[in-house]
Design an enzyme around this catalytic site. Structure first.
Site, PDB file in Angstrom:
ATOM      1  N   TYR A  58      35.806  32.781  28.551  1.00 29.15           N
ATOM      2  CA  TYR A  58      34.710  32.970  29.493  1.00 29.15           C
ATOM      3  C   TYR A  58      34.755  34.600  29.459  1.00 29.15           C
ATOM      4  O   TYR A  58      34.537  34.883  30.548  1.00 29.15           O
ATOM      5  CB  TYR A  58      34.924  32.347  30.683  1.00 29.15           C
ATOM      6  CG  TYR A  58      34.984  31.067  30.793  1.00 29.15           C
ATOM      7  CD1 TYR A  58      34.031  29.800  30.513  1.00 29.15           C
ATOM      8  CD2 TYR A  58      36.352  30.549  30.731  1.00 29.15           C
ATOM      9  CE1 TYR A  58      34.271  28.743  30.491  1.00 29.15           C
ATOM     10  CE2 TYR A  58      36.609  29.021  30.740  1.00 29.15           C
ATOM     11  CZ  TYR A  58      35.781  28.162  30.467  1.00 29.15           C
ATOM     12  OH  TYR A  58      35.968  27.185  30.533  1.00 29.15           O
TER      13      TYR A  58
ATOM     14  N   GLN B 147      30.738  42.304  36.688  1.00 30.49           N
ATOM     15  CA  GLN B 147      31.026  42.067  38.191  1.00 30.49           C
ATOM     16  C   GLN B 147      30.145  42.894  39.112  1.00 30.49           C
ATOM     17  O   GLN B 147      29.973  44.069  38.789  1.00 30.49           O
ATOM     18  CB  GLN B 147      32.537  42.172  38.690  1.00 30.49           C
ATOM     19  CG  GLN B 147      33.591  41.168  37.922  1.00 30.49           C
ATOM     20  CD  GLN B 147      33.729  40.053  38.435  1.00 30.49           C
ATOM     21  OE1 GLN B 147      32.945  39.643  39.390  1.00 30.49           O
ATOM     22  NE2 GLN B 147      34.450  39.030  38.081  1.00 30.49           N
TER      23      GLN B 147
ATOM     24  N   CYS C 112      36.013  32.574  40.928  1.00 27.83           N
ATOM     25  CA  CYS C 112      35.026  33.288  41.786  1.00 27.83           C
ATOM     26  C   CYS C 112      34.603  32.138  42.739  1.00 27.83           C
ATOM     27  O   CYS C 112      33.580  32.393  43.697  1.00 27.83           O
ATOM     28  CB  CYS C 112      33.865  33.825  41.056  1.00 27.83           C
ATOM     29  SG  CYS C 112      32.860  32.455  40.024  1.00 27.83           S
TER      30      CYS C 112
ATOM     31  N   CYS D  69      23.795  36.327  53.029  1.00 26.01           N
ATOM     32  CA  CYS D  69      24.847  36.450  53.583  1.00 26.01           C
ATOM     33  C   CYS D  69      24.936  35.193  54.366  1.00 26.01           C
ATOM     34  O   CYS D  69      24.212  34.328  54.659  1.00 26.01           O
ATOM     35  CB  CYS D  69      24.642  37.624  54.697  1.00 26.01           C
ATOM     36  SG  CYS D  69      24.820  39.190  53.889  1.00 26.01           S
TER      37      CYS D  69
ATOM     38  N   GLU E 243      32.931  33.728  24.233  1.00 26.43           N
ATOM     39  CA  GLU E 243      31.894  33.756  25.129  1.00 26.43           C
ATOM     40  C   GLU E 243      30.830  33.151  24.831  1.00 26.43           C
ATOM     41  O   GLU E 243      30.335  33.441  23.567  1.00 26.43           O
ATOM     42  CB  GLU E 243      31.638  35.476  25.663  1.00 26.43           C
ATOM     43  CG  GLU E 243      30.350  35.649  26.466  1.00 26.43           C
ATOM     44  CD  GLU E 243      30.317  34.815  27.648  1.00 26.43           C
ATOM     45  OE1 GLU E 243      29.215  34.403  27.997  1.00 26.43           O
ATOM     46  OE2 GLU E 243      31.388  35.075  28.292  1.00 26.43           O
TER      47      GLU E 243
ATOM     48  N   CYS F 170      17.390  34.831  55.388  1.00 27.11           N
ATOM     49  CA  CYS F 170      17.432  35.181  53.935  1.00 27.11           C
ATOM     50  C   CYS F 170      18.456  34.027  53.282  1.00 27.11           C
ATOM     51  O   CYS F 170      18.207  33.809  52.291  1.00 27.11           O
ATOM     52  CB  CYS F 170      18.320  36.464  53.995  1.00 27.11           C
ATOM     53  SG  CYS F 170      18.995  37.052  52.374  1.00 27.11           S
TER      54      CYS F 170
ATOM     55  N   ASP G 135      38.327  33.464  33.131  1.00 27.03           N
ATOM     56  CA  ASP G 135      37.439  33.786  34.052  1.00 27.03           C
ATOM     57  C   ASP G 135      36.187  33.284  34.164  1.00 27.03           C
ATOM     58  O   ASP G 135      35.085  33.652  33.670  1.00 27.03           O
ATOM     59  CB  ASP G 135      37.113  35.347  34.087  1.00 27.03           C
ATOM     60  CG  ASP G 135      36.505  35.924  35.212  1.00 27.03           C
ATOM     61  OD1 ASP G 135      36.083  35.035  36.146  1.00 27.03           O
ATOM     62  OD2 ASP G 135      36.193  37.000  35.244  1.00 27.03           O
TER      63      ASP G 135
ATOM     64  N   CYS H  15      22.473  41.959  60.320  1.00 30.59           N
ATOM     65  CA  CYS H  15      20.965  41.968  59.925  1.00 30.59           C
ATOM     66  C   CYS H  15      20.113  41.143  60.460  1.00 30.59           C
ATOM     67  O   CYS H  15      20.566  39.851  60.585  1.00 30.59           O
ATOM     68  CB  CYS H  15      21.210  41.650  58.334  1.00 30.59           C
ATOM     69  SG  CYS H  15      19.710  41.570  57.333  1.00 30.59           S
TER      70      CYS H  15
END
Length: 398
Positions: free
Chosen positions: A251, A222, A347, A25, A272, A22, A320, A16
């Site tokens: 979570y 997700q 994550c 990425c 949650e 940006c 999570d 890209c």
């Protein structure tokens, strides 16, 4: 194809031209090298807890994002342009495509810019306070094909909205719902409290691991459905759920992992803090005819501490958490609840490493670590870790 994206005709690899500007990425290298880089990082940070399994990559690591947020502004020629908000927070980068995002979103965005000109709808300018459209959010469902468009506006009045939506659907009949979200928060890419359904149900539905899920504008879900299914299957298999297994799903978001556990026979309590996600989770349980799962709209740490103070216990704890990870108080309470197994879905590997040290102090040992590449072309690494109490290991040795 966008003028920003180039394809290597021999390898199929994409690059890209907006990479440096940006920030969406962070890895500008062939995909196999990205996986190698992530594997080495996971080994470096987590192998002290137990052996790290080979990372699970994607067959086609492009256009995987089912959640696309786009910002708009007027350029110096008063033309409407669109793009992504820089991760550095310095402003918008003008692009007409992205190799990470669902291609349907790009087509809808192009139509939106034409319709905005036709209907004289201007992008909102936070400096002058003029204009209407702050940004758009497009969510897509892989299994059902449903598409949600959220128009985030600075005020509730949307001129000629019926004609606008009619013209939009004429070009994009794949859109199943259109929602206007009214947001006065100056922070970019945020959603307001008020949703006005302009077309359809106001949500979309997706299917994963045999369950059906409702997804509203503000719900967490997700962003990579292909890898998410692999991730959840790994987590559920590691949890060893049987009929009657008492599970806490912390979570829990819209209840995805917890409902899969319930479908396998577990007695599940999901917790949650996001009330919109919790409402979706409750609706999801009804949709899947699951009576063996309950949801609590509470802070996960407060919920765990209260259970520990009441002398409660559970068989399996699943967490999570967001990128910030869990809290020392949560992990201390987990030690007091004495689950037979903890499944940690992370994550962000940095906060995972920190929390695994705390779980170790609380009496748990990692027995399985599986990284999954949920976010190709970024430095993000999703990881599933299975932990068991140290005394269980000692009993097995005896």
């Amino acid at each position: 194809m966008s003028k920003h994206i180039k394809i290597n005709s021999s390898t199929g690899e994409r690059t890209c031209g907006a990479f440096k500007r940006c920030g969406g990425c962070q890895l500008d290298k062939p995909y196999e090298e990205q996986l190698k880089w992530k594997q080495e990082k996971a080994n470096r940070m987590l192998s002290g807890f137990c052996k790290v399994q080979p990372i699970i990559g994607m067959d086609y690591p492009y256009n995987y994002r089912n959640k696309v947020q786009t910002v708009y502004k007027l350029n110096s020629s008063k033309q409407i342009i669109s793009g992504v908000f820089q991760s550095s927070g310095k402003g918008m980068v003008s692009t007409d495509d992205c190799m990470l995002e669902d291609v349907r979103a790009h087509r809808i965005t192009a139509t939106l810019k034409r319709l905005m000109r036709s209907f004289r709808i201007e992008p909102y300018d936070d400096r002058s306070g003029r204009g209407l459209l702050r940004h758009t959010l497009i969510r897509t469902a892989r299994s059902t094909g449903q598409v949600m468009l959220v128009l985030v506006t600075a005020g509730p009045i949307f001129p000629a909205k019926k004609n606008f939506v009619r013209a939009l659907l004429d070009k994009h009949p794949e859109i199943t719902t259109v929602v206007q979200n009214v947001c006065t928060n100056p922070v970019p890419l945020t959603l307001g409290e008020r949703n006005i359904v302009m077309y359809g149900a106001g949500y979309i539905e997706d299917e994963m691991c045999g369950c059906r899920f409702r997804i509203s504008p503000a719900s967490f879900y997700q962003v990579n459905p292909e890898q998410t299914e692999k991730l959840y299957e790994i987590a559920i298999n590691a949890a060893h759920i049987a009929k009657g297994t008492r599970v806490i799903d912390a979570y829990c978001g819209t209840g995805t992992i917890g409902m899969i556990c319930a479908k396998n026979g577990g007695e599940v309590a999901g917790v949650e803090l996001n009330r919109y996600a919790c409402k979706d989770a409750q609706e999801n349980a009804k949709r899947n005819s699951l009576e063996n799962i309950r949801f609590f709209n509470e802070d996960a740490t407060d919920f765990m501490k209260a259970l520990a103070e009441q002398g409660e216990s559970c068989d399996v704890l699943i967490l999570d958490p967001p990128r910030a990870g869990s809290t020392p108080e949560f992990i201390q309470a987990a030690g007091e609840l004495k689950p037979n197994r903890v499944i940690y879905v992370s994550c962000k590997i940095e906060t995972l490493e920190r929390d695994l040290r705390l779980f170790k102090k609380a009496g748990f040992k990692a027995e399985f670590i599986q990284p999954v590449d949920m976010f190709p072309h970024t430095t993000g690494i999703e990881t599933v870790v299975s932990l068991i109490p140290k005394n269980k290991i000692q009993e097995a040795v005896k």
